[in-house]
Design a protein around this motif. Structure first.
Motif, PDB file in Angstrom:
ATOM      1  N   LEU A 297       0.820  -1.213   0.000  1.00  0.00           N
ATOM      2  CA  LEU A 297       0.000   0.000   0.000  1.00  0.00           C
ATOM      3  C   LEU A 297       0.857   1.267   0.000  1.00  0.00           C
ATOM      4  O   LEU A 297       0.527   2.248  -0.679  1.00  0.00           O
ATOM      5  CB  LEU A 297      -0.942  -0.010   1.206  1.00  0.00           C
ATOM      6  CG  LEU A 297      -2.041  -1.072   1.150  1.00  0.00           C
ATOM      7  CD1 LEU A 297      -2.805  -1.109   2.472  1.00  0.00           C
ATOM      8  CD2 LEU A 297      -2.981  -0.821  -0.012  1.00  0.00           C
ATOM      9  N   ILE A 298       1.960   1.249   0.747  1.00  0.00           N
ATOM     10  CA  ILE A 298       2.858   2.411   0.769  1.00  0.00           C
ATOM     11  C   ILE A 298       3.470   2.622  -0.617  1.00  0.00           C
ATOM     12  O   ILE A 298       3.558   3.749  -1.106  1.00  0.00           O
ATOM     13  CB  ILE A 298       3.934   2.238   1.856  1.00  0.00           C
ATOM     14  CG1 ILE A 298       3.293   2.369   3.241  1.00  0.00           C
ATOM     15  CG2 ILE A 298       5.065   3.237   1.677  1.00  0.00           C
ATOM     16  CD1 ILE A 298       4.195   1.991   4.385  1.00  0.00           C
ATOM     17  N   LYS A 299       3.896   1.546  -1.255  1.00  0.00           N
ATOM     18  CA  LYS A 299       4.469   1.639  -2.606  1.00  0.00           C
ATOM     19  C   LYS A 299       3.450   2.223  -3.578  1.00  0.00           C
ATOM     20  O   LYS A 299       3.775   3.100  -4.384  1.00  0.00           O
ATOM     21  CB  LYS A 299       4.924   0.243  -3.055  1.00  0.00           C
ATOM     22  CG  LYS A 299       5.286   0.119  -4.517  1.00  0.00           C
ATOM     23  CD  LYS A 299       6.556   0.818  -4.853  1.00  0.00           C
ATOM     24  CE  LYS A 299       6.960   0.488  -6.295  1.00  0.00           C
ATOM     25  NZ  LYS A 299       7.746   1.522  -6.889  1.00  0.00           N
ATOM     26  N   LYS A 300       2.205   1.745  -3.523  1.00  0.00           N
ATOM     27  CA  LYS A 300       1.164   2.271  -4.414  1.00  0.00           C
ATOM     28  C   LYS A 300       0.917   3.760  -4.163  1.00  0.00           C
ATOM     29  O   LYS A 300       0.796   4.548  -5.094  1.00  0.00           O
ATOM     30  CB  LYS A 300      -0.144   1.495  -4.217  1.00  0.00           C
ATOM     31  CG  LYS A 300      -0.084   0.040  -4.618  1.00  0.00           C
ATOM     32  CD  LYS A 300      -0.021  -0.145  -6.092  1.00  0.00           C
ATOM     33  CE  LYS A 300      -1.396  -0.185  -6.670  1.00  0.00           C
ATOM     34  NZ  LYS A 300      -1.438  -0.531  -8.067  1.00  0.00           N
ATOM     35  N   LEU A 301       0.845   4.143  -2.883  1.00  0.00           N
ATOM     36  CA  LEU A 301       0.580   5.541  -2.534  1.00  0.00           C
ATOM     37  C   LEU A 301       1.691   6.460  -3.037  1.00  0.00           C
ATOM     38  O   LEU A 301       1.425   7.458  -3.709  1.00  0.00           O
ATOM     39  CB  LEU A 301       0.423   5.683  -1.019  1.00  0.00           C
ATOM     40  CG  LEU A 301       0.352   7.117  -0.487  1.00  0.00           C
ATOM     41  CD1 LEU A 301      -0.933   7.788  -0.942  1.00  0.00           C
ATOM     42  CD2 LEU A 301       0.463   7.138   1.024  1.00  0.00           C
ATOM     43  N   PHE A 302       2.937   6.116  -2.714  1.00  0.00           N
ATOM     44  CA  PHE A 302       4.033   7.003  -3.093  1.00  0.00           C
ATOM     45  C   PHE A 302       4.272   7.013  -4.599  1.00  0.00           C
ATOM     46  O   PHE A 302       4.653   8.038  -5.156  1.00  0.00           O
ATOM     47  CB  PHE A 302       5.306   6.631  -2.327  1.00  0.00           C
ATOM     48  CG  PHE A 302       5.346   7.236  -0.952  1.00  0.00           C
ATOM     49  CD1 PHE A 302       6.024   8.416  -0.713  1.00  0.00           C
ATOM     50  CD2 PHE A 302       4.677   6.640   0.096  1.00  0.00           C
ATOM     51  CE1 PHE A 302       6.040   8.985   0.542  1.00  0.00           C
ATOM     52  CE2 PHE A 302       4.686   7.195   1.367  1.00  0.00           C
ATOM     53  CZ  PHE A 302       5.373   8.386   1.582  1.00  0.00           C
ATOM     54  N   THR A 303       4.040   5.899  -5.271  1.00  0.00           N
ATOM     55  CA  THR A 303       4.157   5.871  -6.727  1.00  0.00           C
ATOM     56  C   THR A 303       3.082   6.753  -7.351  1.00  0.00           C
ATOM     57  O   THR A 303       3.346   7.499  -8.296  1.00  0.00           O
ATOM     58  CB  THR A 303       4.049   4.431  -7.258  1.00  0.00           C
ATOM     59  OG1 THR A 303       5.092   3.657  -6.679  1.00  0.00           O
ATOM     60  CG2 THR A 303       4.173   4.388  -8.774  1.00  0.00           C
ATOM     61  N   ALA A 304       1.872   6.702  -6.813  1.00  0.00           N
ATOM     62  CA  ALA A 304       0.780   7.541  -7.320  1.00  0.00           C
ATOM     63  C   ALA A 304       1.074   9.021  -7.112  1.00  0.00           C
ATOM     64  O   ALA A 304       0.620   9.856  -7.901  1.00  0.00           O
ATOM     65  CB  ALA A 304      -0.534   7.162  -6.649  1.00  0.00           C
TER      66      ALA A 304
END
Length: 189
Positions: A170-177
């Protein structure tokens, strides 16, 4: 206490005359030790977890009584640790039960000498405002040759070993977004 009672209570006598000739069970047990129970025996429930300290991912059993953690032990069903914990993992009960554990958001304003308590919503709003400001200040649409970048180098994420795969995802998805490139975690299981 008579002489006969004294001799019969003697562990060597019980070992030689009883069903425990090696003295590893009832023969070696005192009256007090026979009355003892395991700390986990009176627990209301048990939850399986993963040790929060390093990247190994040792399994833990967390025992709860009346809504409070009463004991944390290694999980013998864990294929990683097979019930064993290192000294730090063995002491992880203090991580959640220590009276010194911080339970409030603490903030020290720039140039201040004292800490102050903040409401969680206030702290989260401050973090969100700072992330958005850093993103806006450092946003790069295109490079010097006009190729699209759509990124920011002004924010990053460094996750710790206490994060599991789902949280890291979830952190990876958030920061990538948000356009961040520097996203790292100490992945474990």
């Amino acid at each position: 206490m008579g002489l006969r009672t004294f001799i019969e209570s003697w562990p060597v006598y019980r070992q030689l005359t009883g069903t425990d000739p090696l003295g590893r069970g009832a023969a070696a047990q005192s009256g007090r030790s026979a009355e003892l129970t395991a700390r986990t025996e009176t627990a209301d429930s048990m939850a399986r977890s993963v040790c929060p300290y390093c990247a190994v991912g040792c399994g833990q059993r967390v025992f709860v009584t009346d809504g409070r953690v009463t004991q944390i032990e290694g999980d013998p069903d864990s294929p990683i640790s097979r019930g064993r914990l290192c000294p730090k993992g063995s002491a992880s009960k203090s991580l959640v039960t220590s009276p010194l554990r911080q339970t409030k958001v603490r903030y020290r304003r720039p140039y201040a000498t004292e800490w102050e308590d903040l409401e969680l919503d206030t702290a989260l709003d401050m973090i969100a405002d700072r992330i958005l400001a850093a993103r806006e200040e450092t946003w790069e649409d295109v490079d010097s040759e006009g190729r699209p970048l759509n990124r920011t180098l002004g924010i990053s994420s460094l996750g710790g070993a206490t994060l599991d795969n789902e949280e890291n995802y979830l952190i990876k998805k958030l920061f990538t977004a948000m356009g961040a490139l520097q996203i790292e975690n100490q992945a474990r299981i």
